[in-house]
Scaffold this motif. Structure first.
Motif, mmCIF file in Angstrom:
data_model
loop_
_atom_site.group_PDB
_atom_site.id
_atom_site.type_symbol
_atom_site.label_atom_id
_atom_site.label_comp_id
_atom_site.label_asym_id
_atom_site.label_seq_id
_atom_site.Cartn_x
_atom_site.Cartn_y
_atom_site.Cartn_z
ATOM 1 N N GLY A 1 11.365 3.617 10.337
ATOM 2 C CA GLY A 1 10.760 2.424 9.780
ATOM 3 C C GLY A 1 11.170 2.211 8.347
ATOM 4 N N ARG A 2 10.436 1.334 7.693
ATOM 5 C CA ARG A 2 10.717 0.985 6.297
ATOM 6 C C ARG A 2 9.402 0.884 5.554
ATOM 7 N NH1 ARG A 2 12.315 -4.138 3.653
ATOM 8 N NH2 ARG A 2 13.668 -3.624 1.884
ATOM 9 N N VAL A 3 9.391 1.417 4.337
ATOM 10 C CA VAL A 3 8.206 1.363 3.485
ATOM 11 C C VAL A 3 8.473 0.351 2.378
ATOM 12 C CG1 VAL A 3 6.615 2.666 2.027
ATOM 13 C CG2 VAL A 3 7.711 3.788 3.977
ATOM 14 N N THR A 4 7.600 -0.642 2.270
ATOM 15 C CA THR A 4 7.796 -1.706 1.288
ATOM 16 C C THR A 4 6.566 -1.851 0.402
ATOM 17 O OG1 THR A 4 6.960 -3.360 2.858
ATOM 18 C CG2 THR A 4 9.341 -2.986 2.816
ATOM 19 N N SER B 1 4.064 -4.689 -1.951
ATOM 20 C CA SER B 1 3.357 -5.913 -1.580
ATOM 21 C C SER B 1 4.245 -7.148 -1.626
ATOM 22 C CB SER B 1 2.145 -6.113 -2.494
ATOM 23 O OG SER B 1 2.535 -6.101 -3.862
ATOM 24 N N ASN B 2 5.436 -7.030 -2.244
ATOM 25 C CA ASN B 2 6.388 -8.138 -2.292
ATOM 26 C C ASN B 2 7.482 -8.008 -1.244
ATOM 27 O OD1 ASN B 2 5.192 -9.483 -4.577
ATOM 28 N ND2 ASN B 2 6.044 -7.862 -5.871
ATOM 29 N N GLY B 3 7.370 -6.991 -0.375
ATOM 30 C CA GLY B 3 8.353 -6.816 0.678
ATOM 31 C C GLY B 3 9.600 -6.068 0.255
ATOM 32 N N ARG B 4 9.619 -5.521 -0.943
ATOM 33 C CA ARG B 4 10.771 -4.746 -1.412
ATOM 34 C C ARG B 4 10.644 -3.294 -0.953
ATOM 35 N NH1 ARG B 4 9.775 -7.866 -6.343
ATOM 36 N NH2 ARG B 4 8.428 -6.161 -7.004
ATOM 37 N N GLY B 5 11.769 -2.715 -0.512
ATOM 38 C CA GLY B 5 11.760 -1.325 -0.094
ATOM 39 C C GLY B 5 11.481 -0.394 -1.259
ATOM 40 N N ILE B 6 10.727 0.680 -1.003
ATOM 41 C CA ILE B 6 10.382 1.657 -2.042
ATOM 42 C C ILE B 6 11.146 2.942 -1.764
ATOM 43 C CG2 ILE B 6 8.520 2.859 -3.231
ATOM 44 C CD1 ILE B 6 6.565 0.861 -2.018
ATOM 45 N N ASN C 1 1.384 8.008 -8.220
ATOM 46 C CA ASN C 1 0.062 7.406 -8.314
ATOM 47 C C ASN C 1 0.148 5.882 -8.368
ATOM 48 O OD1 ASN C 1 -1.308 9.922 -8.503
ATOM 49 N ND2 ASN C 1 -0.632 10.072 -10.619
ATOM 50 N N LEU C 2 1.346 5.367 -8.083
ATOM 51 C CA LEU C 2 1.561 3.937 -8.223
ATOM 52 C C LEU C 2 1.129 3.160 -6.995
ATOM 53 C CD1 LEU C 2 5.063 3.967 -9.953
ATOM 54 C CD2 LEU C 2 2.804 3.867 -11.008
ATOM 55 N N VAL C 3 1.204 3.791 -5.831
ATOM 56 C CA VAL C 3 0.779 3.113 -4.611
ATOM 57 C C VAL C 3 -0.206 3.996 -3.878
ATOM 58 C CG1 VAL C 3 2.866 1.738 -4.306
ATOM 59 C CG2 VAL C 3 2.782 4.027 -3.363
ATOM 60 N N SER C 4 -1.052 3.372 -3.119
ATOM 61 C CA SER C 4 -2.070 4.129 -2.402
ATOM 62 C C SER C 4 -1.466 4.881 -1.230
ATOM 63 C CB SER C 4 -3.157 3.177 -1.900
ATOM 64 O OG SER C 4 -2.582 2.199 -1.059
ATOM 65 N N ALA C 5 -2.011 6.065 -0.954
ATOM 66 C CA ALA C 5 -1.557 6.829 0.210
ATOM 67 C C ALA C 5 -2.014 6.117 1.480
ATOM 68 C CB ALA C 5 -2.123 8.242 0.158
ATOM 69 N N SER C 6 -1.185 6.169 2.506
ATOM 70 C CA SER C 6 -1.501 5.504 3.757
ATOM 71 C C SER C 6 -1.249 6.468 4.895
ATOM 72 C CB SER C 6 -0.635 4.248 3.913
ATOM 73 O OG SER C 6 -0.892 3.603 5.130
ATOM 74 N N LEU D 1 8.032 1.966 12.907
ATOM 75 C CA LEU D 1 6.754 1.916 12.210
ATOM 76 C C LEU D 1 7.007 1.544 10.752
ATOM 77 C CD1 LEU D 1 3.690 2.367 12.387
ATOM 78 C CD2 LEU D 1 4.092 4.754 11.764
ATOM 79 N N ASN D 2 6.814 0.266 10.449
ATOM 80 C CA ASN D 2 6.966 -0.221 9.081
ATOM 81 C C ASN D 2 5.616 -0.194 8.382
ATOM 82 O OD1 ASN D 2 9.744 -0.835 9.435
ATOM 83 N ND2 ASN D 2 9.189 -2.744 10.451
ATOM 84 N N VAL D 3 5.635 0.141 7.097
ATOM 85 C CA VAL D 3 4.386 0.290 6.342
ATOM 86 C C VAL D 3 4.524 -0.415 5.001
ATOM 87 C CG1 VAL D 3 2.859 1.943 5.208
ATOM 88 C CG2 VAL D 3 3.809 2.480 7.435
#
Length: 197
Positions: free
Chosen positions: A14-17, A19-24, A70-75, A90-92
Motif C-alpha cells: 500500500g501507500r501511506v499519505t 492529509s494532502n495525499g502526499r506520500g510520506i 511525533n508528527l503524525v498519529s499512529a494508526s 492497504l492504503n493509509v
C-alpha cells in the motif's frame, strides 16, 4: 539436521499519505499477530510512501501498525488474508497529531532543596509517545505536547541518590500548564560484580 516447512504466505502492500495525499517517506510499518506484542515483520515506506510486506500469513488475523515520529498519529489496521485473497492493497492516511498538554514542576528533596539534572519521563508504552526532559539548576522542568491517553497518565522522576517516584498528571495547556511540586526521598545504591564459574 532438521527441516523447516513454511506455510503459504500472502502480500500486503500500500501507500501511506498525509492529509494532502502526499506520500510520506520513512514511515515504520509493523506487522503483528493480533493479540501478540511481538512483531513478525518491519519495513519503512519508500520516498513515495509505498510499502510491501510479502510474508503475511494466510488465514491469520494480523495487525498492521504505522508509526512516524511525533508528527503524525499512529494508526492500526486489522487484516486477514485468505487463500483466495493472498494479495491485498492497504492504503493509509495519517493525520497530524494534535498538540498535547503541558506540565511544569519543581523537583526537590525532603529539605525543599532543588534537585538538578533529574530525569522526568512520560511513557505510554509506545516509542512514539515518550517524552524526556531534565530539571535545570533550580530543579525546574517543563514538558510540552504530552499526548492524552485513557487511564492514568504518569510521570516517572529519577535522580542520582534518590528513590524514583511516579506521579499522576492531568496536563494543562501550553499557556497554563499543570504545575507540580515533586519531593524525592533519599535512595540507595547497589554495586556488585558478576563472575563465571
Amino acid at each position: 539436521s532438521f527441516d523447516v516447512r513454511l506455510p503459504a504466505g500472502g502480500t500486503l502492500a500500500g501507500r501511506v499519505t498525509d492529509s494532502n495525499g502526499r506520500g510520506i517517506a520513512g514511515v515504520g510499518v509493523n506487522l503483528y499477530p493480533t493479540g501478540n506484542g511481538r512483531p513478525m515483520a518491519y519495513i519503512k515506506t519508500d520516498k513515495e510512501g509505498a510499502y510491501q510486506l510479502p510474508y503475511v500469513p494466510i488465514n491469520t488475523s494480523v495487525d498492521v501498525r504505522y508509526h512516524y515520529d511525533n508528527l503524525v498519529s499512529a494508526s492500526k489496521s486489522k487484516v486477514t488474508l485468505t487463500e483466495a485473497d493472498q494479495v491485498r492493497t492497504l492504503n493509509v492516511q495519517l493525520k497530524p497529531t494534535p498538540l498535547g498538554g503541558s506540565v511544569t514542576g519543581l523537583v526537590a528533596n525532603q529539605e525543599d532543596q532543588p534537585v538538578s539534572n533529574a530525569r522526568v519521563i512520560f511513557h505510554t508504552g509506545s516509542t512514539a509517545d515518550v517524552r524526556r526532559v531534565k530539571t535545570d539548576a533550580a530543579g525546574r522542568f517543563r514538558m510540552d505536547n504530552i499526548p492524552e491517553r485513557p487511564g492514568n497518565m504518569l510521570l516517572t522522576i529519577r535522580a542520582k541518590g534518590y528513590s524514583p517516584k511516579s506521579v499522576e498528571i492531568k496536563p494543562g495547556t501550553q499557556p497554563t500548564p499543570q504545575d507540580l511540586l515533586i519531593r524525592l526521598r533519599p535512595g540507595h545504591a547497589v554495586a556488585g560484580k558478576d563472575v563465571d564459574e
